[in-house]
Design a protein around this motif. Structure first.
Motif, PDB file in Angstrom:
ATOM      1  N   TYR A 166       0.842  -1.193   0.000  1.00  0.00           N
ATOM      2  CA  TYR A 166       0.000   0.000   0.000  1.00  0.00           C
ATOM      3  C   TYR A 166       0.877   1.244   0.000  1.00  0.00           C
ATOM      4  N   ASP A 167       0.365   2.317  -0.593  1.00  0.00           N
ATOM      5  CA  ASP A 167       1.082   3.587  -0.593  1.00  0.00           C
ATOM      6  C   ASP A 167       0.121   4.705  -0.218  1.00  0.00           C
ATOM      7  N   GLU A 168       0.596   5.931  -0.299  1.00  0.00           N
ATOM      8  CA  GLU A 168      -0.201   7.082   0.109  1.00  0.00           C
ATOM      9  C   GLU A 168      -1.448   7.253  -0.748  1.00  0.00           C
ATOM     10  N   ASP A 169      -1.347   6.893  -2.037  1.00  0.00           N
ATOM     11  CA  ASP A 169      -2.523   7.034  -2.900  1.00  0.00           C
ATOM     12  C   ASP A 169      -3.655   6.105  -2.458  1.00  0.00           C
ATOM     13  N   ASP A 170      -3.306   4.947  -1.913  1.00  0.00           N
ATOM     14  CA  ASP A 170      -4.333   4.020  -1.451  1.00  0.00           C
ATOM     15  C   ASP A 170      -5.080   4.558  -0.234  1.00  0.00           C
ATOM     16  N   LEU A 171      -4.417   5.418   0.553  1.00  0.00           N
ATOM     17  CA  LEU A 171      -5.078   5.968   1.734  1.00  0.00           C
ATOM     18  C   LEU A 171      -6.263   6.848   1.359  1.00  0.00           C
ATOM     19  N   ALA A 172      -6.136   7.597   0.253  1.00  0.00           N
ATOM     20  CA  ALA A 172      -7.250   8.438  -0.182  1.00  0.00           C
ATOM     21  C   ALA A 172      -8.447   7.578  -0.576  1.00  0.00           C
ATOM     22  N   LEU A 173      -8.172   6.444  -1.223  1.00  0.00           N
ATOM     23  CA  LEU A 173      -9.246   5.531  -1.584  1.00  0.00           C
ATOM     24  C   LEU A 173      -9.904   4.956  -0.333  1.00  0.00           C
ATOM     25  N   VAL A 174      -9.107   4.507   0.628  1.00  0.00           N
ATOM     26  CA  VAL A 174      -9.648   3.957   1.873  1.00  0.00           C
ATOM     27  C   VAL A 174     -10.485   4.999   2.601  1.00  0.00           C
ATOM     28  N   ASP A 175     -10.035   6.242   2.578  1.00  0.00           N
ATOM     29  CA  ASP A 175     -10.785   7.303   3.244  1.00  0.00           C
ATOM     30  C   ASP A 175     -12.176   7.448   2.639  1.00  0.00           C
ATOM     31  N   GLY A 176     -12.272   7.409   1.299  1.00  0.00           N
ATOM     32  CA  GLY A 176     -13.571   7.521   0.645  1.00  0.00           C
ATOM     33  C   GLY A 176     -14.476   6.332   0.922  1.00  0.00           C
ATOM     34  N   VAL A 177     -13.904   5.120   0.874  1.00  0.00           N
ATOM     35  CA  VAL A 177     -14.705   3.912   1.089  1.00  0.00           C
ATOM     36  C   VAL A 177     -15.194   3.827   2.533  1.00  0.00           C
ATOM     37  N   THR A 178     -14.326   4.099   3.494  1.00  0.00           N
ATOM     38  CA  THR A 178     -14.728   3.994   4.901  1.00  0.00           C
ATOM     39  C   THR A 178     -15.699   5.102   5.299  1.00  0.00           C
ATOM     40  N   ALA A 179     -15.539   6.297   4.725  1.00  0.00           N
ATOM     41  CA  ALA A 179     -16.481   7.378   5.027  1.00  0.00           C
ATOM     42  C   ALA A 179     -17.879   7.005   4.545  1.00  0.00           C
ATOM     43  N   HIS A 180     -17.964   6.422   3.338  1.00  0.00           N
ATOM     44  CA  HIS A 180     -19.273   5.990   2.829  1.00  0.00           C
ATOM     45  C   HIS A 180     -19.829   4.856   3.681  1.00  0.00           C
ATOM     46  N   THR A 181     -18.984   3.916   4.078  1.00  0.00           N
ATOM     47  CA  THR A 181     -19.444   2.792   4.903  1.00  0.00           C
ATOM     48  C   THR A 181     -19.952   3.280   6.252  1.00  0.00           C
ATOM     49  N   ALA A 182     -19.234   4.239   6.866  1.00  0.00           N
ATOM     50  CA  ALA A 182     -19.663   4.761   8.161  1.00  0.00           C
ATOM     51  C   ALA A 182     -21.026   5.438   8.054  1.00  0.00           C
ATOM     52  N   THR A 183     -21.240   6.175   6.972  1.00  0.00           N
ATOM     53  CA  THR A 183     -22.549   6.808   6.770  1.00  0.00           C
ATOM     54  C   THR A 183     -23.638   5.755   6.622  1.00  0.00           C
ATOM     55  N   CYS A 184     -23.346   4.686   5.883  1.00  0.00           N
ATOM     56  CA  CYS A 184     -24.327   3.603   5.718  1.00  0.00           C
ATOM     57  C   CYS A 184     -24.611   2.903   7.039  1.00  0.00           C
ATOM     58  N   LEU A 185     -23.586   2.732   7.868  1.00  0.00           N
ATOM     59  CA  LEU A 185     -23.796   2.127   9.181  1.00  0.00           C
ATOM     60  C   LEU A 185     -24.686   3.007  10.046  1.00  0.00           C
ATOM     61  N   GLU A 186     -24.474   4.319   9.983  1.00  0.00           N
ATOM     62  CA  GLU A 186     -25.315   5.230  10.754  1.00  0.00           C
ATOM     63  C   GLU A 186     -26.763   5.158  10.268  1.00  0.00           C
ATOM     64  N   ASN A 187     -26.947   5.104   8.938  1.00  0.00           N
ATOM     65  CA  ASN A 187     -28.302   4.967   8.394  1.00  0.00           C
ATOM     66  C   ASN A 187     -28.944   3.662   8.846  1.00  0.00           C
ATOM     67  N   ALA A 188     -28.149   2.584   8.873  1.00  0.00           N
ATOM     68  CA  ALA A 188     -28.676   1.294   9.310  1.00  0.00           C
ATOM     69  C   ALA A 188     -29.098   1.344  10.777  1.00  0.00           C
ATOM     70  N   LEU A 189     -28.312   2.031  11.616  1.00  0.00           N
ATOM     71  CA  LEU A 189     -28.683   2.165  13.024  1.00  0.00           C
ATOM     72  C   LEU A 189     -29.978   2.955  13.170  1.00  0.00           C
ATOM     73  N   ARG A 190     -30.094   4.044  12.404  1.00  0.00           N
ATOM     74  CA  ARG A 190     -31.318   4.840  12.481  1.00  0.00           C
ATOM     75  C   ARG A 190     -32.521   4.017  12.011  1.00  0.00           C
ATOM     76  N   PHE A 191     -32.304   3.247  10.947  1.00  0.00           N
ATOM     77  CA  PHE A 191     -33.398   2.404  10.450  1.00  0.00           C
ATOM     78  C   PHE A 191     -33.789   1.365  11.481  1.00  0.00           C
TER      79      PHE A 191
END
Length: 666
Positions: free
Chosen positions: A279-304
């Motif tokens: 992994y390199d620094e460019d992969d961190l930006a991808l992980v940041d986008g994927v985990t941010a979206h996943t965290a939002t989906c988890l919050e939506n799932a909790l609210r649901f």
């Protein structure tokens, strides 16, 4: 000023100058192979960049020469181009050049035949091949990162379930981005509780929620099982504030928190298999986008999940005890609330005169607001039923309530949008008549004792809150043992075919519960179902007299009513019954119109007195003055009876009073 510039350049000199410039200065790889597919010339900048000496590759066969560059080529493909086949254009070829420390690169390769012009424009056999090579590694990786981010947004969060969302993150990233992935969630999130704000220096309890891939993520053990408590060591010495490269035995891994607005929901661990690009620094930006979206989906799932609990509780109001209606119908009910916010409901409401109302409704808009609307409409139905209205009149008043609810929700929805469908069936066990009214569409069929099925009991009417009255209504005299089947409307699938419904309701001798089971199995989960077998009140529990249209006829029927109460041995004071009968019959004779009739209905917990006459005028409760000789009749009835009211019919009205049965006062 251009006198010293030659008018033309010698062709050979120009070709030589161009080739020299290309092979010495350009950064694009240009390779020349002869007819034996030996590499005879290559761009100098390429050799310098790859750290390769010219003697290592020039004069060698293509397969051997390019192996020095870390690229495997098939000479058969090159031979096909050399022998007159089509050129190769922009073919992506992987390779691991020695200068990249084994990291895989991707090259765009184009191969053309090298020909010398022949006389008359004819083509001579190819002298060799010319290949252009460009390193497009960064472009390809950027495309792959964008593709993975797009896939994550499409596939993660579709289920609105916390644990499934965690597994979707694993499914998206394995094996394309990682060889092994571990998703851990906080204990609070897994129990459906809101996430807590993250505090510096504190690490909450984390449990493995999803795992994928193979191999060891740590030197001392395999991938953890879901549900296992994970100590922070798996994610490094501490949980980072964002995606972070963590050095560990066997290579670099990526650890990232799953957080929304400072609230920690969990963490995720990515690791690539041995031999893969680190992994390199460019992969961190991808992980940041994927985990941010996943965290939002988890919050939506909790609210649901929380909304699911509330909606399920609201949709599971208990029905009235079956003892209140068991002399009118034998009832089976089915409801499988899925928490989808469908807003479907059903009720069984006992009415005066041993009658029963069966109600099935469906709020048309899905979502949490539909359950709130359902609760308000259901309350309105209960309240309006106390007015003893005909089913179509009750729907007309419920329509007004639905319009008001639509206006209140006008900010989010169109104010004139229809609110709900509703079907009401009122069964009278004394006469066997069923009055029906329908707003919108729903399942409404009857199976007679002989097995015949009637699916046209009542036409579809306008939705509540839509076009409004008049609503479709009908009246049927059904034989005892007829099975009424009511179900809420089907929003998406349109419901099962009539043939399947007929098959589920065949053989009415089975009883309501087996029929309800068979019918519920072919209905969508959010639909509610009532199956009611009609009953008749036993003849010995009904007493009726025709009253002459003159006051002299009051006394005989009054005495007959008192005698019948004594014969029934009811726990009620006969004098109370005598007064109620006397006042109601006298009012009907004086102020009503013939024919006049008196009826007593014996129930388990009450005695009902009904007086029917042909006038549509409504009696009203008066408060007589001290010197008045009359005007106290209904006041006396309201004092002695536990409940009283008026029911209007096609011809005339019925005034009724109920007296609760109990111990006779001594």
């Amino acid at each position: 000023m251009f006198e010293d510039v030659p008018s033309a350049l010698d062709g050979a000199v120009l070709d030589s100058a161009v080739l020299d410039t290309v092979f010495r200065q350009t950064e694009v790889g240009v390779h020349v192979l002869d007819r034996e597919l030996r590499l005879v010339r290559v761009t100098g900048a390429v050799l310098a960049e790859r750290g390769v000496e010219a003697g290592q590759v020039l004069g060698r066969p293509a397969a051997e020469a390019y192996r020095v560059f870390g690229v495997e080529v098939k000479e058969s493909v090159l031979r096909e181009v050399l022998d007159g086949g089509p050129p190769l254009r922009d073919v992506l070829v992987p390779g691991r050049p020695p200068h990249a420390s084994g990291r895989e690169h991707v090259y765009s390769v184009s191969v053309y035949p090298l020909r010398e012009p022949g006389p008359g424009g004819r083509q001579r056999p190819a002298l060799g091949l010319v290949a252009t090579v460009m390193d497009v590694t960064e472009r390809i990786r950027a495309q792959q990162r964008l593709a993975l981010l797009y896939e994550a947004r499409e596939r993660i969060g579709r289920t609105l379930d916390v644990e499934r969302t965690a597994q979707e993150l694993v499914d998206v990233t394995v094996p394309g981005f990682a060889g092994s992935v571990v998703v851990a969630l906080t204990d609070a999130v897994l129990r459906g509780k809101p996430p807590e704000l993250r505090r510096e220096g504190e690490t909450p309890l984390l449990r493995c929620a999803a795992v994928g891939g193979s191999g060891d993520v740590r030197a001392d053990g395999p991938l953890p099982e879901p549900g296992v408590v994970l100590l922070p060591g798996l994610f490094g010495e501490r949980l980072p504030d964002g995606p972070e490269l963590v050095a560990a035995e066997g290579g670099v891994r990526v650890v990232a928190p799953l957080a929304v607005r400072g609230q920690l929901l969990g963490a995720v661990f990515f690791r690539r298999p041995p031999g893969a690009d680190p992994y390199d620094e460019d992969d961190l930006a991808l992980v940041d986008g994927v985990t941010a979206h996943t965290a939002t989906c988890l919050e939506n799932a909790l609210r649901f999940t929380r909304e699911h609990i509330v909606m399920t509780a609201l949709q599971s109001w208990p029905l009235r005890p079956e003892g209140e209606t068991r002399h009118a119908v034998d009832l089976a009910q089915r409801h499988r609330p899925g928490g989808t916010g469908a807003g479907s409901w059903f009720d069984v409401i006992p009415l005066p005169g041993a009658r029963v109302a069966l109600v099935v409704g469906q709020v048309e808009r899905p979502g949490p607001s539909s359950v709130a609307t359902m609760g308000r409409l259901r309350t309105a139905v209960y309240s309006l039923s106390t007015l003893d209205l005909a089913p179509h009149e009750l729907l007309a008043r419920l329509h007004t309530v639905a319009q008001r609810l639509a206006r209140e929700q006008g900010r989010a929805h169109a104010a004139d949008e229809p609110v709900a469908s509703c079907t009401i069936a009122v069964h009278d066990p004394v006469t066997g008549r069923v009055e029906l009214a329908r707003a919108g569409s729903s399942l409404c069929v009857a199976v007679r004792p002989d097995g015949s099925l009637d699916a046209d009991l009542v036409d579809e009417g306008p939705l509540l809150g839509g076009d409004g009255p008049p609503f479709a209504c009908s009246s049927h005299l059904l034989p005892e043992g007829t099975t009424l089947c009511l179900a809420s409307s089907a929003r998406a699938d349109g419901g099962p075919a009539p043939a399947r419904i007929a098959a589920a309701l065949a053989a009415p001798g089975r009883g309501p519960h087996p029929m309800a089971d068979d019918l519920a199995a072919i209905l969508s989960p959010e639909r509610v179902l009532l199956v009611a077998r009609t009953l008749r009140l036993p003849a010995e529990d009904v007493a009726e007299w025709v009253v002459p249209a003159e006051l002299s006829g009051v006394a005989p029927v009054r005495h007959a009513a008192v005698e019948r109460v004594r014969e029934w041995r009811l726990a009620v004071e006969p004098f109370t019954v005598e007064l109620i009968v006397s006042e109601l019959v006298t009012n009907a004779v004086r102020h009503g119109a013939p024919p006049v009739a008196l009826r007593l209905l014996r129930g388990e917990s009450s005695l009902t007195v009904e007086v029917r006459d042909g006038a549509a005028t409504a009696p009203h409760l008066r408060h007589a003055k001290a010197g008045d000789e009359g005007g106290r009749g209904l006041h006396i009835c309201s004092t002695l009876a536990d409940a009283w009211g008026v029911r209007y019919e096609a011809e005339g009205k019925t005034v009724w009073a109920e007296v609760a049965l109990g111990d006779i006062p001594g």
